[in-house]
Structures are given as structure tokens and as C-alpha cells.
Design an enzyme around this catalytic site. Sequence first.
Site, PDB file in Angstrom:
ATOM      1  N   HIS A   1       0.845  -1.200   0.000  1.00 31.86           N
ATOM      2  CA  HIS A   1       0.000   0.000   0.000  1.00 31.86           C
ATOM      3  C   HIS A   1       0.882   1.252   0.000  1.00 31.86           C
ATOM      4  O   HIS A   1       0.683   2.157  -0.804  1.00 31.86           O
ATOM      5  CB  HIS A   1      -0.930  -0.006   1.222  1.00 31.86           C
TER       6      HIS A   1
ATOM      7  N   GLU B   1      11.810  13.259  -0.144  1.00 27.37           N
ATOM      8  CA  GLU B   1      10.728  12.579  -0.871  1.00 27.37           C
ATOM      9  C   GLU B   1       9.350  13.069  -0.416  1.00 27.37           C
ATOM     10  O   GLU B   1       8.466  13.272  -1.233  1.00 27.37           O
ATOM     11  CB  GLU B   1      10.854  11.059  -0.670  1.00 27.37           C
TER      12      GLU B   1
ATOM     13  N   SER C   1      -1.930  27.257  -5.235  1.00 28.54           N
ATOM     14  CA  SER C   1      -1.632  28.670  -5.498  1.00 28.54           C
ATOM     15  C   SER C   1      -2.193  29.120  -6.843  1.00 28.54           C
ATOM     16  O   SER C   1      -2.283  30.317  -7.104  1.00 28.54           O
ATOM     17  CB  SER C   1      -0.120  28.911  -5.486  1.00 28.54           C
TER      18      SER C   1
ATOM     19  N   HIS D   1      14.889  13.208  12.054  1.00 31.49           N
ATOM     20  CA  HIS D   1      13.728  13.313  12.952  1.00 31.49           C
ATOM     21  C   HIS D   1      12.823  12.085  12.806  1.00 31.49           C
ATOM     22  O   HIS D   1      11.920  11.891  13.601  1.00 31.49           O
ATOM     23  CB  HIS D   1      12.946  14.622  12.760  1.00 31.49           C
TER      24      HIS D   1
ATOM     25  N   LYS E   1       3.295  30.124   3.826  1.00 34.19           N
ATOM     26  CA  LYS E   1       2.448  29.709   2.709  1.00 34.19           C
ATOM     27  C   LYS E   1       0.970  29.716   3.105  1.00 34.19           C
ATOM     28  O   LYS E   1       0.124  30.251   2.397  1.00 34.19           O
ATOM     29  CB  LYS E   1       2.844  28.310   2.237  1.00 34.19           C
TER      30      LYS E   1
END
Lengths: 516, 382
Positions: free
Chosen positions: A67, A246, A259, A293, A322
Site C-alpha cells: 500500500h 521525498e 496557489s 527526525h 504559505k
Amino acid sequence: MAHGPQPGLSRWLYTTNHKDIGTMYLWFSFAMFLLGGCMALVIRAELFEPGLQIVQPEFFNQMTTMHGLIMVFGAVMPAFVGLANWMIPMMIGAPDMALPRMNNWSFWILPFAFAMLVSTLFMDGGAPNFGWTFYAPLSTEYAPPSVTFFIFAIHIMGASSIMGAINIIATILNMRAPGMTLMKMPLFVWTWLITAYLLIAVMPVLAGVVTMMLMDIHFGTSFFSAAGGGDPVLFQHVFWFFGHPEVYIMILPAFGIVSAIIPTFARKPLFGYSSMVYATASIAFLSFIVWAHHMFTVGMPIAGELFFMYATMLIAVPTGVKVFNWVTTMFRGSMTFETPMLFAVAFVILFTIGGFSGLMLSIAPADFQYHDTYFVVAHFHYVLVPGAIFSITAAVYYWLPKWTGNMYNETMGKVHFWLSFIGLNVTFFPMHFVGLAGMPRRIPDYALQFADFNQIASVGAFLFGASQLVFLFNVIRTIQGGKKATDEVWENPEGLEWTVASPAPYHTFSTPPAVR
Amino acid sequence: MLRGFNRLFALVATALPAGSIVAEEKAPERWGVNMPRGVTEVAQTTYDLHMLIFWICVAIGVLVFSVMFYSMWRHRKSKGYKAAQFHESTAVELVWTIIPTVILILMAIPATKTLYDIYDTEEAELDIMITGYQWKWKYDYLGADVSFFSNLSTPRAQIDNQLPKGESYLLEVDEPVVLPVGKKVRFLITANDVIHAWWVPDLAVKKDAIPGFINEAWTRIDEPGIYRGQCAELCGKDHGFMPIVVKAVPQAEYDQWLEQRAAEAAKMRELTEKTFTFDELIARGKEVYDRNCVACHQANGQGVPPTFPAIAGSAIATGPLAEHLSIVVDGSEKNPAMQAFGPQLSEADIAAVITYQRNAFGNDMGDTVQPIDILNFKNNQQ
């Protein structure tokens, strides 16, 4: 003669036309989306209640692995490449992609890669079962024999992505219409340019890590085997050096799409264009220095933990910019809510929620409790489903009239939106709860206190899955016919793609347009 | 409505008979939506940190979303609202870059403090080595003669829905790890095969168990009780079936437990000298099989080929004894999934399980293996 498509199957096999190749990418990715979705439904069906009912743990692990791989490499990435193929030449006033033959090749190797990957399900020992992150040594010494096919499938996908990225960069840098300076490019083009650089930087790293696995499995090396003097943690460092950029590869083009859509339906120019470009570039830069992380619990020295924690927290700043820009674009606009806008607005809200859980996860000591639980599953599905998938869906509704010359059915589009929106939240929101309450991810069976929310999530998943069939139906109906779309399609949308006829002719901008 | 459900389930829960295992354990909360506050100082600090960040996110979310919803409500074309055309402001961009940065710095300060605390494994009063195996945990009490494996004790029939599921379904083990309260305990965490992760939410300890590495973590439990956790890193087929149970007891009770374990270990060593009857071996062997072998080779001995071969009719279980001893004691060279059980099980248990395997599932070999044979086999290797 050379101006129209070839008849029959050879049109698709030999085509070098960016629109045809874009169409094939999009259909391929939708097929993979349904296949990966069916696997998700197997997972959710098994997790509907405690105990093992439908599948055994071995097969469950194959489902979670496949998946993830299919959705990441088969659904999201090819969909964005398909949109890039269709839209980038039309947005920058170019006649086609810069490298049209390579374009054909980079698409056509994909079906073979995925045929190989999916065929592992029927092999002795089953498909890869070690998670889409395939941590060694579970994916090397302890892997099923099909792992070799998995490695070569990844190699082919990587080659396809790298070629696609080279093509996009070459197109954007060399083929813009006169007057289309970099800072005049639509944001979708900007975000894809940056994404393409990320792809070129990290896909070879992925190729490297699977090659090291191949060596460990078949040629007696010990890169990742502690017994042979290797280091299993090295695998994770190399993998996540690919893996974190990625995840931005899967979200930056989405930023570009949103946008484009929000200003059109707010009837107001995008707020802070240049800050959007700089924010995208900052996110791309930061994506290279935050990989560990994902590995807060591997036992790094405290200096490493602190560095990766601080760097990760910093990502919140450009991402926040953003979100604030999109909201300000909407503010005092004159808004309507057609299907693309609904998906775009849902993107902003739900992606922000995914961003919040991301910020929580960046706090290393708290991450010790969140890591590898359903809280993480909730987080990345909140950024990927309403992030990547919703933006792709929004893009399809937004540009479909340009592609086909017909308007899609608005009511059906809204039904699709609301079913998806409800299904998605019912599926993934409860995952935050079970994760915090202590349910690890990637388990086929769970303790009784997690039963209620899992049941709710499973119901939501089937709703979300079924609603995609409405989408498929709507798209097919639009291709077949429907109300004719005008050349502009929407009310004064910005961009060169709206200056050509609907449907867009097979060849556009054979002579470059004038750009103000 | 959720609260209504909560009350309903609380009522149902009190009506059910109390758990038979321990009185001091709180039953896990159904519809639980948050992490436990935990029973250590670190767990509570982590919880507070988590809640702090959560509420900051909520506040920012409320702010951003209210502007958005207000605008979606008011600034509609259908209400005749005319679009403004502003699209740039460096001052505004600066403000919403600088304010979030300041908030992040404020978050980073408590996070850094907590992290330093978690990393301070110095001055531990007790060291326990934790080793992850596919799919069980081994605990070695360093400096004491205590070492044991901890396996899932939920019966297979509950997992297969043939029996009603118990209260601690999938979170119960045959041998919990026992810790004294109020003592700083250091865990040295490693793995024997693939990567696992040792996680107990109430202690806020989660650390990867990695072959070839020894990771450190620590805890000091304030309240006696039973605390349950699970393996958190995908480690293969039975990743979901290797729970962790920590039993925190007062020092006196802990000392008593240590003595008892040492006595049991001595008794186990005596068993090596004993000669068992065939029936004794079969009975003991079945128990050992169900605890250690059944996950891969399955209850019917058919395995899950090719990774987990069948025992029924297998060349090894129906072939020469020496090869059977070798694969159980030393593991398989070809297939790493077959572990070396020599260091894991007592001689008596190995003898029993081999005898069982050679006489169950239609393997009617009729031979027996005695503990002393295992001891001799091991000694001959050195």
C-alpha cells in the site's frame, strides 16, 4: 499530417506528445491509486475489530508494505509528473517538453516496474513484508526471496523519476516564451522546478541504498549486518536522506496547484508571490537537513537529537508563510466554491492540521511517545491525502475542461468532494486518538481499548474509497461529452493555458506567445 | 455525545467482574483520546510538554481558521462582495515570519530541558539488559542471577476468535519484568535479530533495540502497579504479538522476587540431571512448543513455508537425532528466522521439545531425548 495524433494503439506507444504522455501518467496513477486503495481497505477490514478475521499477519504486513509503496511511487508521484507534462509547456508557452523521446521512455518503464512489484504478491514467500521504509536487517537477512524483485522495481521507478525530473528542468530553463522571466512563472512551474531538483538529488540515494541491500543479500557484503561489522542504523540514515526530501517531492507541486486555484476562485491575485517562491526554496533546503527526525528513538547522541529537532521545527516557518498567504489571498476576495476550490480550501485546512501534528512530532521528547504509533499514521495521512491527493483531484477538476473541452458535472463533483472530505476525516482523525492512547502502527491486531476508534476509521475508509468511484465516473462522462467549456473556462483565470482553445489542440504554442 | 458514550461505557465497565490478575491496575480507558499522564517524573514532563504544544497549535489554528471562515462567509461573489486587489506586503510577510519563529523558540526551551533529563542515564541503581527477539523480550538483571524470556500469554484461541478476549488481550505476558519502585533503573537495550523497539507509554520510555548496538534509557517509577506496552518497530510477522509488561513493586517485595527467581534457576539446573519418562517429556515439550515454536511452525506443525518450514514429516524431525539437536540448539545457518535456542531454553526444555517434535504431528519416531543428552551435545561443541 504531422499535426495530429497517430491512429490506434501506436499513438500511445510511440507518442512524444506531452499531452498524450501526461494523460497516460494520470490514468496510470489513478489505476495505482485504486490498487493501493484496495490494499488499504484490506488493512482497514482486518482492523475493523480485534482478533484475526480476514488475513494472517504475514499477508497483513505485505498489504501495509505494498500500500505504501504503490501510493508513494505509483499514485502520487506519477500523478504530479502527469500534471507537469500536461501543464508546464502550456504554462510557459513552450510547444512540448524539451526531451520528448525520453519523456515517452520515462513513462513506459513505469508499468513494467509496477508489474514486477505487484507480481511479488504471487511469489513463493509472498511480497515484501517489511514496511515501505524497508528497514534492514528485516529487509535483507530476514526478507522473503521476492525482495530482489522489489529492489529492481525501485531501480526502474527511480530511473523514471530522474528522467522525468531532468526533462522538467530542461523544459523550464530552456523553453520559456520570450518575456517569461523566472519570477513571472506560475507557482506550479516554480514548485515543480524545485521538486525536480529534489528528485535528482535524492533518487540516486534511494538507488544506492537498495543496491547496498542487493549486495548484502546476494554478494556477501555487510553494509547493514551487525554480525559482519556493518551498521543497521546506517540504512536508516541513508534511507531517510532520501525519504524526507521525498515527502516534500509529494507536497511541493501541490502547493503550486493550490496557489493557482485559490486566486482564480477568489478573483484576486495570489498574495505574496515572491515570498511563496522563497518559502518553497527554504522548505526544499531544510528538507535535506532534517532526515533524522524519523529516527529520534534510534539512540543518537543528544547533540544530534537537538540539531534535528531545531531544524525540523524551523520548517514550520516557511510552511506557515504559505498558509498565511493563501488565507490572505482569500481574504476580501470575491469567492465562489466550485469543486476545484472546495478541494483547494480543504487542502489548506487539513494540510494545516497535518502541519500541526508535524510540529508536535518535531519535539523530540514528545516524539518518543508518538513515534511508530497511529499518531504518526494520522499525521502523514493528513498531509498526504488532503495534501497530495486532494490537490491532484483539485487540479484534475480545474484543468479537465481545458483538456477535454467539456465541463464536468458540478453536482457530482460536489458530491465527490463532500463524501471524500467526510470519509477522510472519519478515517484519519480517530487515528490521532488511538495513537496517543498507545496503539503502535503496522500491527494486524490490537488491544481492546483501541477497538471503537478503529471501527470508526474502517467505516470512513470504505466511504472514502467508494467516493473515488464517483470521481472516476465523472471524469469518464466529461471525456465523453457534456457542456462545452469556453477557452477561459473560469472567470478571468491567470495563465497562458487559458489563452489556447478548449480542448487544447494537440500542438500548442508552435510559435511562442507574447508575455506581458 | 462522546461524553455520553464515555459514561455508558464506564457503567458497563464497572458492571463487569474485576480483572483477576491484579487489583492495583487501572483498566484501560475505552474511547481514550490522549496519552497517559504516566507514572514517572519524565512521563509527566513529557505529557505536559505534549499538552503545551497541542494548545499552542490549537490557538494558532483557531486564529487562522477563523480568519479563513470569516472570509469564506463574508467575501463571496454570491453576496455581491467585490474583490480587493492587494497582493503584496513585505511588512506583513516579516511579521508572520518573525512571530512564529519566536513561538518556536519558546517551545524549544522546555523541549531541550526535557531531552537532557531523558538522556541522563548516570547513577542508576539497577541495570537491566533488554534483548529483543522475534517475537519476545529477554530480560537480564545484571549482577543478579536472574534472566528470563517474556512471551505473549494471550491464548491463540482468543486471537482466532474462538474464545472471548480477556481484559488484557495482547498486552499480557507469561513473565513480566519486575522493577522496584523509587529506584533509578537503567535499561540497556539491544536485539538479537532485527530491530525492535521497547515501549511502555506510562514510563514514556521508547528506545529502539538494534542488533549490534546497546541503547540506554532509564526510568524511576513512583507508584507500584502494572504497566503495559508493546514492541513499536515493525519486526516481522508477529510484531503485533510481543507485548511488554512491567510490574513495579515495593523494594521488599522485589528482593523476595529476586530470591525466588534465583531458587527457581537452581532447581532448573537440577532438572538437567533428571531422567524423564516419555510422557513427561511429551507433556513438557508441548508446553515449550506452544510458548516458543508455535508462532512460526504453527500449532499443527505445518509451518508457513518457505520461510517457516513444516515440522510435520520434515527431514530433520524424522531424520538423524544429531541434526535435530543441532538446529534447535544452534539455529539454522541458511535461514536466520530459525534462532539458536541453546542459550534461550534450559536443557530439560530443549530435550522435551525435541522429543515432542519427533513424536507429534504424525512424526512417530518413538525416540526420546534426555536433558543430559543436550548437555553432552553442547559440551562436545566446545
